[in-house]
Design an enzyme around this catalytic site. Structure first.
Site, mmCIF file in Angstrom:
data_model
loop_
_atom_site.group_PDB
_atom_site.id
_atom_site.type_symbol
_atom_site.label_atom_id
_atom_site.label_comp_id
_atom_site.label_asym_id
_atom_site.label_seq_id
_atom_site.Cartn_x
_atom_site.Cartn_y
_atom_site.Cartn_z
ATOM 1 N N TYR A 51 72.058 2.213 73.644
ATOM 2 C CA TYR A 51 73.122 0.858 73.940
ATOM 3 C C TYR A 51 73.752 0.370 72.575
ATOM 4 O O TYR A 51 73.093 0.147 70.910
ATOM 5 C CB TYR A 51 72.653 -0.447 74.749
ATOM 6 C CG TYR A 51 73.180 -0.983 75.527
ATOM 7 C CD1 TYR A 51 74.685 -1.418 75.861
ATOM 8 C CD2 TYR A 51 72.433 -0.812 76.838
ATOM 9 C CE1 TYR A 51 74.778 -1.432 76.967
ATOM 10 C CE2 TYR A 51 73.554 -0.762 78.271
ATOM 11 C CZ TYR A 51 74.249 -1.574 77.716
ATOM 12 O OH TYR A 51 75.049 -1.652 79.602
ATOM 13 N N GLU A 53 76.740 -1.953 71.696
ATOM 14 C CA GLU A 53 78.191 -3.087 72.136
ATOM 15 C C GLU A 53 78.671 -3.036 69.857
ATOM 16 O O GLU A 53 77.492 -3.325 69.479
ATOM 17 C CB GLU A 53 77.877 -3.967 72.437
ATOM 18 C CG GLU A 53 77.545 -3.969 73.982
ATOM 19 C CD GLU A 53 77.392 -4.951 75.102
ATOM 20 O OE1 GLU A 53 77.227 -5.966 74.352
ATOM 21 O OE2 GLU A 53 77.580 -4.600 76.413
ATOM 22 N N ASP A 197 102.389 6.780 75.481
ATOM 23 C CA ASP A 197 100.999 7.201 75.469
ATOM 24 C C ASP A 197 101.269 8.814 75.629
ATOM 25 O O ASP A 197 101.601 8.897 76.487
ATOM 26 C CB ASP A 197 101.275 5.834 76.906
ATOM 27 C CG ASP A 197 99.663 6.612 78.483
ATOM 28 O OD1 ASP A 197 98.947 7.849 77.583
ATOM 29 O OD2 ASP A 197 100.091 6.006 79.252
ATOM 30 N N THR A 223 94.501 10.542 76.432
ATOM 31 C CA THR A 223 92.945 10.595 77.173
ATOM 32 C C THR A 223 92.697 12.185 75.660
ATOM 33 O O THR A 223 93.465 12.521 74.626
ATOM 34 C CB THR A 223 93.319 11.386 78.235
ATOM 35 O OG1 THR A 223 94.290 12.455 78.113
ATOM 36 C CG2 THR A 223 93.759 10.220 79.144
ATOM 37 N N LYS A 226 92.337 16.015 78.080
ATOM 38 C CA LYS A 226 94.301 17.332 79.016
ATOM 39 C C LYS A 226 93.807 17.903 77.420
ATOM 40 O O LYS A 226 92.966 18.290 77.781
ATOM 41 C CB LYS A 226 95.214 16.041 78.924
ATOM 42 C CG LYS A 226 94.601 15.109 80.277
ATOM 43 C CD LYS A 226 96.026 14.448 80.380
ATOM 44 C CE LYS A 226 95.105 13.099 81.396
ATOM 45 N NZ LYS A 226 96.040 11.851 82.266
ATOM 46 N N ARG A 232 85.983 13.545 78.888
ATOM 47 C CA ARG A 232 86.814 12.531 79.478
ATOM 48 C C ARG A 232 87.059 11.435 79.197
ATOM 49 O O ARG A 232 85.952 11.297 78.839
ATOM 50 C CB ARG A 232 85.942 13.275 80.843
ATOM 51 C CG ARG A 232 86.831 12.450 81.953
ATOM 52 C CD ARG A 232 86.936 12.320 83.194
ATOM 53 N NE ARG A 232 87.221 13.861 83.499
ATOM 54 C CZ ARG A 232 88.441 14.695 83.815
ATOM 55 N NH1 ARG A 232 89.266 13.399 83.903
ATOM 56 N NH2 ARG A 232 88.604 15.747 84.079
HETATM 57 C C1 LIG Z 1 95.802 10.938 82.708
HETATM 58 C C2 LIG Z 1 97.069 9.597 82.230
HETATM 59 C C3 LIG Z 1 96.433 8.466 81.415
HETATM 60 C C4 LIG Z 1 95.366 8.432 81.964
HETATM 61 O O1 LIG Z 1 94.006 8.599 81.927
HETATM 62 P P1 LIG Z 1 92.544 8.371 82.526
HETATM 63 O O2 LIG Z 1 91.773 8.778 81.572
HETATM 64 O O3 LIG Z 1 92.595 8.749 83.585
HETATM 65 O O4 LIG Z 1 92.464 6.800 83.261
HETATM 66 C C5 LIG Z 1 97.238 7.375 81.484
HETATM 67 N N1 LIG Z 1 98.446 7.928 80.895
HETATM 68 C C6 LIG Z 1 99.001 8.777 80.787
HETATM 69 C C7 LIG Z 1 100.480 8.658 80.749
HETATM 70 C C8 LIG Z 1 98.159 9.965 81.483
HETATM 71 O O5 LIG Z 1 99.252 11.257 81.863
#
Ligand SMILES: *Cc1c(COP(=O)(O)O)cnc(C)c1O
Length: 414
Positions: A51, A53, A197, A223, A226, A232
């Site tokens: 933990y 936090e 994003d 993220t 990807k 993840r």
């Molecule tokens: C994949 C994605 C997310 C969210 O990712 P998670 O880890 O699945 O919550 C947010 N924004 C965009 C543009 C994405 O492609």
């Protein structure tokens, strides 16, 4: 025999079968990738027991000295990788990272501009069932009906009309480069903050293949699993002036204890992304996408916007071949080729059987596949989809797929 295998054969079997699936098939889902053995080792480590936090040096628990080291390495490397002033590496996912941005700079009911989900946006960009759409007043912009490229005149017009507090750029299913600078100008013109994003293309930014939004955005999220090829999870990059409020929004705003094993995995991922090998990887992802797109186009298939500048493409299977996206996904599955059905801009069909499939090259590129392999993959996709009833053909493609996969082991086996 592994400990897991003897203790819990049922769960072991599911993991084992998934490992076989990942090894023996072609992974073309644009948001997926293969992380390294080193990242997996960190994610399966004793750090999951801890933990922590709070933030390094300011924790609410004792015994955090070693996890502090891991998180500090992740922070330093993320800063170096993206040239950002501040970063929070604790979000459990991309969605958590996005929600942290909203929580830090918006009040309930505030106006926000984001890309329409049906035009390639993400749930967290204002979809009505997502917390973003529930708490804030999102207005959607879209792509041009002819070119399928972002309609920046429309973005500018909507920004002037609605005077949003925040403009969100970035997408989950858009095959072209996002024009960050143009979005920054539109945001500046109306006094809005800009949030980019880059969840899908952060790896291309890290490799220097796409423009770095950190240069012109107030907030950037991504993220880490990807194109960045890490564990993840998510993170928020921002200017120093927003660091405190972002940190407060992540913890205690949205989360309790951070996933320290995943944060160690993020540190390793950023270390990998800082290498020249990763720069070459990012370039190859884009080169492979172009080659695959060309191969599909020469097979007579229509792509949204006519091609790709990034790691993904959207195939209009309904317009080209008269089959729905769900059928196309199922046919390709039978061939050992994994994709996902996807709505296309101005789609007349339903989300559970839309007109398109989304195809991406990050995972195949991580296996070391290049131009020759992309041409074969393109040919297999076209011939399978043109012969939807030909099971013998699908079976023979699946054998070719398995043979190709044996030549290109997944990163964890390399
Ligand atoms: C994949 C994605 C997310 C969210 O990712 P998670 O880890 O699945 O919550 C947010 N924004 C965009 C543009 C994405 O492609």
């Amino acid at each position: 025999m592994s400990i897991l295998q003897s203790q819990d054969p049922a769960v072991f079997a599911s993991i084992q079968s998934e490992e076989v699936r990942q090894r023996s098939g072609l992974e073309l889902i644009a948001s997926e990738n293969y992380t390294s053995r080193a990242v997996m080792e960190a994610c399966g480590s004793v750090l999951t027991n801890k933990y922590a936090e709070g933030y390094p040096g300011r924790r609410y628990y004792g015994g955090c000295v070693h996890v502090d080291t891991a998180e500090s390495i992740a922070i330093d490397r993320a800063k170096q990788l993206f040239g950002t002033e501040a970063v929070n590496v604790q979000p459990h996912s991309g969605s958590q990272a996005n929600t942290a941005v909203y929580l830090s700079c918006l009040e309930h009911g505030d106006k926000v501009l984001g890309l329409d989900l049906a035009h390639g946006g993400h749930l967290t960009h204002g979809m009505h069932l997502n917390v973003s759409g529930i708490l804030y007043d999102f207005v959607s912009y879209g792509v041009d009906p002819e070119t399928h490229r972002l309609d920046l005149d429309q973005v500018s017009r909507l920004a002037k009309e609605h005077q949003p507090k925040l403009i969100v750029a970035g997408a989950s299913a858009y095959p072209r480069e996002i024009p960050h600078e143009e979005f920054a100008q539109i945001a500046e013109d109306v006094g809005a903050k800009l949030f980019v994003d880059m969840a899908h293309y952060a790896g291309l930014v890290a490799a220097g293949v796409h423009h770095n939004p950190v240069e012109c955005a107030d907030f950037v999220t991504t993220t880490t699993h990807k194109t960045l090829r890490g564990p993840r999870g998510g993170m928020v990059l921002c200017k120093e002036e927003y660091a405190k409020s972002i940190n407060r929004s992540v913890f205690p705003g949205l989360q309790g204890g951070p996933l320290m094993h995943i944060i160690a995995g993020k540190a390793i991922c950023f270390g990998e992304a800082l290498t020249d090998d990763f720069k070459a990887y990012g370039q190859q992802v884009v080169d492979n996408a172009r080659t695959l797109a060309d191969s599909l186009i020469s097979g007579g298939v229509t792509l949204v916007s006519g091609g790709t500048d990034n790691h993904l493409m959207l195939v209009n299977v309904f317009a080209s071949l008269g089959i729905g996206g769900r059928t196309a996904e199922e046919i390709l599955d039978r061939c050992g080729i994994t994709t996902n059905k996807n709505m296309l801009p101005f789609d007349q069909r339903k989300p559970n059987d839309p007109s398109g499939v989304r195809i991406g090259t990050p995972a195949l590129t991580s296996r070391g596949m290049g131009s020759d392999e992309m041409k074969s993959v393109g040919n297999w996709i076209v011939s399978a989809l043109k012969n939807p009833e030909d099971e013998a053909l699908h079976q023979s493609i699946q054998q070719d797929v398995n043979a190709l996969c044996e030549q290109f082991p997944v990163p964890a086996d390399q």
